[in-house]
Design a protein around this motif. Structure first.
Motif, PDB file in Angstrom:
ATOM      1  N   ASN A 353       0.833  -1.197   0.000  1.00 24.59           N
ATOM      2  CA  ASN A 353       0.000   0.000   0.000  1.00 24.59           C
ATOM      3  C   ASN A 353       0.873   1.253   0.000  1.00 24.59           C
ATOM      4  N   PHE A 354       1.958   1.222   0.784  1.00 27.16           N
ATOM      5  CA  PHE A 354       2.893   2.353   0.811  1.00 27.16           C
ATOM      6  C   PHE A 354       3.491   2.575  -0.575  1.00 27.16           C
ATOM      7  N   GLU A 355       3.967   1.509  -1.210  1.00 28.58           N
ATOM      8  CA  GLU A 355       4.570   1.626  -2.539  1.00 28.58           C
ATOM      9  C   GLU A 355       3.584   2.218  -3.540  1.00 28.58           C
ATOM     10  N   GLY A 356       2.343   1.724  -3.497  1.00 27.01           N
ATOM     11  CA  GLY A 356       1.356   2.135  -4.484  1.00 27.01           C
ATOM     12  C   GLY A 356       0.978   3.591  -4.412  1.00 27.01           C
ATOM     13  N   LEU A 357       1.257   4.237  -3.292  1.00 24.82           N
ATOM     14  CA  LEU A 357       0.916   5.643  -3.135  1.00 24.82           C
ATOM     15  C   LEU A 357       2.091   6.573  -3.429  1.00 24.82           C
ATOM     16  N   GLN A 358       3.235   5.994  -3.860  1.00 20.12           N
ATOM     17  CA  GLN A 358       4.422   6.799  -4.120  1.00 20.12           C
ATOM     18  C   GLN A 358       4.625   6.995  -5.617  1.00 20.12           C
ATOM     19  N   ALA A 359       5.129   8.135  -5.979  1.00 15.41           N
ATOM     20  CA  ALA A 359       5.424   8.435  -7.382  1.00 15.41           C
ATOM     21  C   ALA A 359       6.779   7.851  -7.756  1.00 15.41           C
ATOM     22  N   ILE A 360       6.979   7.680  -9.058  1.00 14.06           N
ATOM     23  CA  ILE A 360       8.273   7.221  -9.556  1.00 14.06           C
ATOM     24  C   ILE A 360       9.343   8.258  -9.189  1.00 14.06           C
ATOM     25  N   GLY A 361      10.472   7.769  -8.702  1.00 19.16           N
ATOM     26  CA  GLY A 361      11.543   8.667  -8.305  1.00 19.16           C
ATOM     27  C   GLY A 361      11.475   9.118  -6.859  1.00 19.16           C
ATOM     28  N   SER A 362      10.477   8.650  -6.111  1.00 18.93           N
ATOM     29  CA  SER A 362      10.360   9.029  -4.704  1.00 18.93           C
ATOM     30  C   SER A 362      11.516   8.461  -3.902  1.00 18.93           C
ATOM     31  N   GLN A 363      12.017   9.261  -2.965  1.00 22.46           N
ATOM     32  CA  GLN A 363      13.065   8.807  -2.058  1.00 22.46           C
ATOM     33  C   GLN A 363      12.412   8.069  -0.890  1.00 22.46           C
ATOM     34  N   VAL A 364      12.938   6.898  -0.562  1.00 25.63           N
ATOM     35  CA  VAL A 364      12.353   6.077   0.493  1.00 25.63           C
ATOM     36  C   VAL A 364      13.440   5.692   1.492  1.00 25.63           C
ATOM     37  N   ALA A 365      13.155   5.933   2.768  1.00 30.91           N
ATOM     38  CA  ALA A 365      14.040   5.507   3.858  1.00 30.91           C
ATOM     39  C   ALA A 365      13.392   4.324   4.553  1.00 30.91           C
ATOM     40  N   LEU A 366      14.102   3.226   4.639  1.00 33.98           N
ATOM     41  CA  LEU A 366      13.582   1.995   5.212  1.00 33.98           C
ATOM     42  C   LEU A 366      14.279   1.665   6.526  1.00 33.98           C
ATOM     43  N   GLU A 367      13.492   1.246   7.510  1.00 30.86           N
ATOM     44  CA  GLU A 367      14.036   0.675   8.736  1.00 30.86           C
ATOM     45  C   GLU A 367      13.869  -0.833   8.638  1.00 30.86           C
ATOM     46  N   VAL A 368      14.979  -1.547   8.730  1.00 32.17           N
ATOM     47  CA  VAL A 368      14.994  -2.980   8.452  1.00 32.17           C
ATOM     48  C   VAL A 368      15.640  -3.720   9.612  1.00 32.17           C
ATOM     49  N   SER A 369      15.063  -4.876   9.931  1.00 36.07           N
ATOM     50  CA  SER A 369      15.684  -5.760  10.924  1.00 36.07           C
ATOM     51  C   SER A 369      16.408  -6.874  10.182  1.00 36.07           C
ATOM     52  N   ARG A 370      17.713  -7.045  10.500  1.00 42.89           N
ATOM     53  CA  ARG A 370      18.516  -8.097   9.862  1.00 42.89           C
ATOM     54  C   ARG A 370      19.356  -8.777  10.941  1.00 42.89           C
ATOM     55  N   ASP A 371      19.115 -10.064  11.140  1.00 37.69           N
ATOM     56  CA  ASP A 371      19.859 -10.840  12.137  1.00 37.69           C
ATOM     57  C   ASP A 371      19.803 -10.197  13.519  1.00 37.69           C
ATOM     58  N   GLY A 372      18.617  -9.646  13.871  1.00 37.17           N
ATOM     59  CA  GLY A 372      18.444  -9.053  15.188  1.00 37.17           C
ATOM     60  C   GLY A 372      18.952  -7.640  15.310  1.00 37.17           C
ATOM     61  N   ARG A 373      19.556  -7.092  14.230  1.00 35.57           N
ATOM     62  CA  ARG A 373      20.049  -5.723  14.245  1.00 35.57           C
ATOM     63  C   ARG A 373      19.125  -4.843  13.415  1.00 35.57           C
ATOM     64  N   THR A 374      19.051  -3.565  13.768  1.00 33.21           N
ATOM     65  CA  THR A 374      18.232  -2.610  13.017  1.00 33.21           C
ATOM     66  C   THR A 374      19.118  -1.801  12.085  1.00 33.21           C
ATOM     67  N   LEU A 375      18.747  -1.776  10.798  1.00 31.42           N
ATOM     68  CA  LEU A 375      19.504  -1.050   9.789  1.00 31.42           C
ATOM     69  C   LEU A 375      18.642   0.064   9.194  1.00 31.42           C
ATOM     70  N   GLU A 376      19.294   1.131   8.750  1.00 33.91           N
ATOM     71  CA  GLU A 376      18.621   2.213   8.024  1.00 33.91           C
ATOM     72  C   GLU A 376      19.121   2.173   6.579  1.00 33.91           C
ATOM     73  N   LEU A 377      18.198   1.919   5.637  1.00 30.18           N
ATOM     74  CA  LEU A 377      18.541   1.837   4.226  1.00 30.18           C
ATOM     75  C   LEU A 377      17.741   2.880   3.444  1.00 30.18           C
ATOM     76  N   ALA A 378      18.302   3.317   2.318  1.00 33.25           N
ATOM     77  CA  ALA A 378      17.628   4.320   1.489  1.00 33.25           C
ATOM     78  C   ALA A 378      17.699   3.906   0.030  1.00 33.25           C
ATOM     79  N   THR A 379      16.672   4.311  -0.744  1.00 37.67           N
ATOM     80  CA  THR A 379      16.634   3.982  -2.166  1.00 37.67           C
ATOM     81  C   THR A 379      15.678   4.924  -2.880  1.00 37.67           C
ATOM     82  N   THR A 380      15.605   4.790  -4.189  1.00 40.58           N
ATOM     83  CA  THR A 380      14.712   5.582  -5.035  1.00 40.58           C
ATOM     84  C   THR A 380      13.798   4.633  -5.793  1.00 40.58           C
ATOM     85  N   LEU A 381      12.500   4.870  -5.714  1.00 38.53           N
ATOM     86  CA  LEU A 381      11.541   3.968  -6.340  1.00 38.53           C
ATOM     87  C   LEU A 381      11.614   4.049  -7.859  1.00 38.53           C
TER      88      LEU A 381
END
Length: 480
Positions: A353-381
Motif C-alpha cells: 500500500n505504501f509503494e502504491g501511493l508513491q510516485a516514480i523517483g520518490s526517495q524512500v528511507a527503510l528501517e529494516v531488521s537483519r539478524d536481530g540488528r536494526t539497519l537504516e537503508l535508502a533507495t529511489t523507487l
C-alpha cells in the motif's frame, strides 16, 4: 367576614393547586396523544418560539452559510447510464425470436453520484472511479440546474479517482488544499447528492488521517470523518472551513449495510493524492507508480522468534528482484521491513500500500531488521509497469498481455496476474489462455505481482507450466 384559620387556608391552597395541576396534566397528555395536523391557513397564529440571538456579547454567531455559498455551486450531481445485455437463453432460439420479436435483449442501468469542479477554466471535475465505472454515458447536473454531457479523461481504479471534463461558461470551482496539514479534530464539511435527493451538506470533524487496512478499497490513505457520507455522496467534496477541498468522499463503513444508516465512519481520498492522480491522468491518461521490486510474506509468531523480533510484525523479504530499488538499497532475503519513510509497516499488504501511493523517483528511507540488528537503508523507487506483453517474457506466451490484479481485489486476498487480453489464433490462445484468466503460479513458483511473474523468466524455463484460475475453477496449463 369570618377569617379562615391559617392551617385551613393552607390546605385550600394546596387543594386548588392540585386540581389545577391535574387539569393541566390532563390537557398536556391529551394534546400529546392527538395526531399531528396542519393548521388551516385562515386560523394560523404566529407562534412564540425561542430563537437564537443574532449576536452574543456583541459578536455575530458563526455560520457555514457564507463559505457554502462559494462551495456548493462547484459540487455537481453525476448521472451514468450503462447498457447491460440480458442473459436470456431463449433469445438465442430462432423460434422464440419469431414468436416474441420484441423481447428486450438489453437493459439500461442508471446510477447517481457526485463530483466537484476543481478547475473552472478547463472544466475539470473530480469524482470516484466507481461512480463512472463501465458507464456508456455520463452527464453532470450543476447546482444551477444545467445538465451537461461529460467527457471522460481517465480514471485510476486502484485509488478510486476519476477525472471528467465539461464545457460550460460561468463555472465555479473549489481550490485544492494541502491535505497533509489536516489534523485529527479539524472541522470538515461534506457536500454531495446522497440517495439522489439533491445537494446536501453534512458536517463533522476529522476522526483520523492515513487510515488504511479496509478490505476491497485499493491503495489507501484515507481521511476518516464522522460527517455523514451516504450512497450518492461518492465523488463529492470534503472541505475545510475555508471552503478548500481537503478530500474526495469515497466510502462509508457500516457492517449492517448502507440502509442501516450513518454510524459516523466516512472516508475520503486526500486532496494531495487526488491532485497527483488527476495531473497524471490529464497529462498522459494513465497513472504510473513506483515500486521497490521485492516479494514479501507475513511475519508470524514462529518467524518472529526465529528472527529475533519482539513482536510478530513487518514484511519479511523473500525475494529481491534484479536491478530493482530494493536491490539498490541492499535489501536481502530474510530482512524484515519495519517502517518506510517513518510509516509503520505491519505486514506485506501495508508495504505494498505504501509503494502504491508513491510516485516514480520518490526517495524512500527503510528501517529494516537483519539478524536481530536494526539497519537504516535508502533507495529511489522505480517504475512499476501496469502491463506487459507475454512475448517479451517467453515466445510461448506471444499474443497475451498480462496485467496487475486490481488493488481492491488484492486487498481481498486475490493475488497473481490477470490475462488482460489474448489475440485470437495467437500462440498463447492456442495454449488455452483466455481474457480474464488469473495466473497464480508458473514453473518458477508462485509470485505476488507482475514484477514477480516477470522475474520467473530471467532464465527461460525448459518446460513452461501455468496454474490458472478461471471463474471458480483452477487448472494447470502446459505452454507449448
Amino acid at each position: 367576614m369570618r377569617k379562615i384559620p391559617h392551617p385551613t387556608r393552607t390546605l385550600l391552597v394546596l387543594a386548588l393547586a392540585a386540581c389545577f395541576g391535574g387539569f393541566t396534566a390532563t390537557a398536556v397528555r391529551e394534546a400529546l396523544q392527538q395526531p399531528a395536523a396542519a393548521t388551516p391557513a385562515s386560523a394560523a397564529v404566529t407562534p412564540t418560539v425561542a430563537q437564537l440571538p443574532s449576536a452574543v456579547a456583541g459578536q455575530p454567531l458563526p455560520s457555514l452559510a457564507p463559505m457554502l455559498a462559494r462551495v456548493t455551486p462547484a459540487v455537481v450531481s453525476v448521472q451514468t447510464r450503462q447498457r447491460v445485455r440480458i442473459n436470456n437463453p431463449f433469445v438465442n432460439d430462432p423460434l422464440f425470436r419469431r414468436m416474441f420479436p420484441h423481447v428486450p435483449q438489453e437493459r439500461i442501468e442508471q446510477s447517481l453520484g457526485s463530483g466537484v469542479i476543481v478547475d473552472a477554466d478547463q472544466g475539470l471535475v473530480l469524482t470516484n472511479h466507481h461512480v463512472i465505472e463501465g458507464a456508456d454515458e455520463v452527464t453532470v447536473t450543476l447546482a444551477d440546474g444545467r445538465t451537461l454531457e461529460a467527457e471522460f479523461i481517465g480514471s485510476d481504479p486502484d485509488t478510486d479517482v476519476a477525472v471528467m471534463r465539461i464545457d460550460a461558461d460561468n463555472l465555479a470551482e473549489v481550490r485544492l488544499a494541502d491535505s497533509a496539514s489536516l489534523q485529527v479534530g479539524d472541522f470538515v464539511v461534506a457536500v454531495g447528492n446522497p440517495f439522489g435527493i439533491g445537494q446536501t451538506v453534512t458536517s463533522g470533524i476529522v476522526s483520523a488521517v492515513g487510515r488504511s487496512g479496509l478490505r476491497g478499497l485499493g491503495f489507501q490513505n484515507f481521511i476518516q470523518t464522522d460527517a455523514s457520507i451516504n450512497p450518492g455522496n461518492s465523488g463529492g467534496a470534503l472541505v475545510n472551513l475555508n471552503g478548500e477541498l481537503v478530500g474526495v468522499n469515497t466510502a462509508s463503513f457500516n457492517p449492517r449495510g448502507s440502509m442501516a444508516g450513518n454510524i459516523g465512519l466516512g472516508f475520503a481520498i486526500p486532496a494531495n493524492l487526488a491532485r497527483d492522480v488527476m495531473e497524471q491522468l490529464v497529462a498522459t491518461g494513465e497513472v504510473r507508480r513506483g515500486t521497490l521490486g521485492l516479494d514479501a510474506q507475513v511475519v508470524d509468531d514462529r518467524l518472529a522468534a526465529a528472527l529475533g523480533l519482539e513482536t510478530p510484525r513487518g514484511a519479511l523479504v523473500t525475494r529481491v528482484l534484479e536491478d530493482s530499488a530494493a536491490a539498490d538499497a541492499g535489501l536481502q532475503p530474510g530482512d524484515v521491513v519495519l517502517t518506510a519513510n517513518g510509516q509503520r509497516i505491519d505486514n506485506p499488504a501495508a508495504l505494498r500500500n505504501f509503494e502504491g501511493l508513491q510516485a516514480i523517483g520518490s526517495q524512500v528511507a527503510l528501517e529494516v531488521s537483519r539478524d536481530g540488528r536494526t539497519l537504516e537503508l535508502a533507495t529511489t523507487l522505480r517504475e512499476q509497469p501496469r502491463a506487459i506483453a507475454g512475448g517479451q517474457m517467453d515466445p510461448r506466451l506471444s499474443g497475451a498481455v498480462f496485467a496487475e490484479v486490481p488493488e481492491r481485489l488484492r486487498q481481498s486476498g486475490i493475488g497473481g496476474v490477470v490475462v488482460e487480453s489474448v489475440e485470437s489464433g495467437s500462440r498463447a490462445y492456442r495454449n488455452g489462455l483466455r481474457q480474464g484468466d488469473r495466473v497464480v503460479a508458473a514453473s518458477a513458483g508462485a509470485f505476488d505481482d507482475l514484477a514477480g511473474f516477470r522475474a520467473g523468466f530471467t532464465q527461460p524455463p525448459a518446460q513452461l507450466v501455468l496454474r490458472i484460475v478461471r471463474g471458480n475453477r483452477q487448472g494447470v496449463f502446459p505452454m507449448q
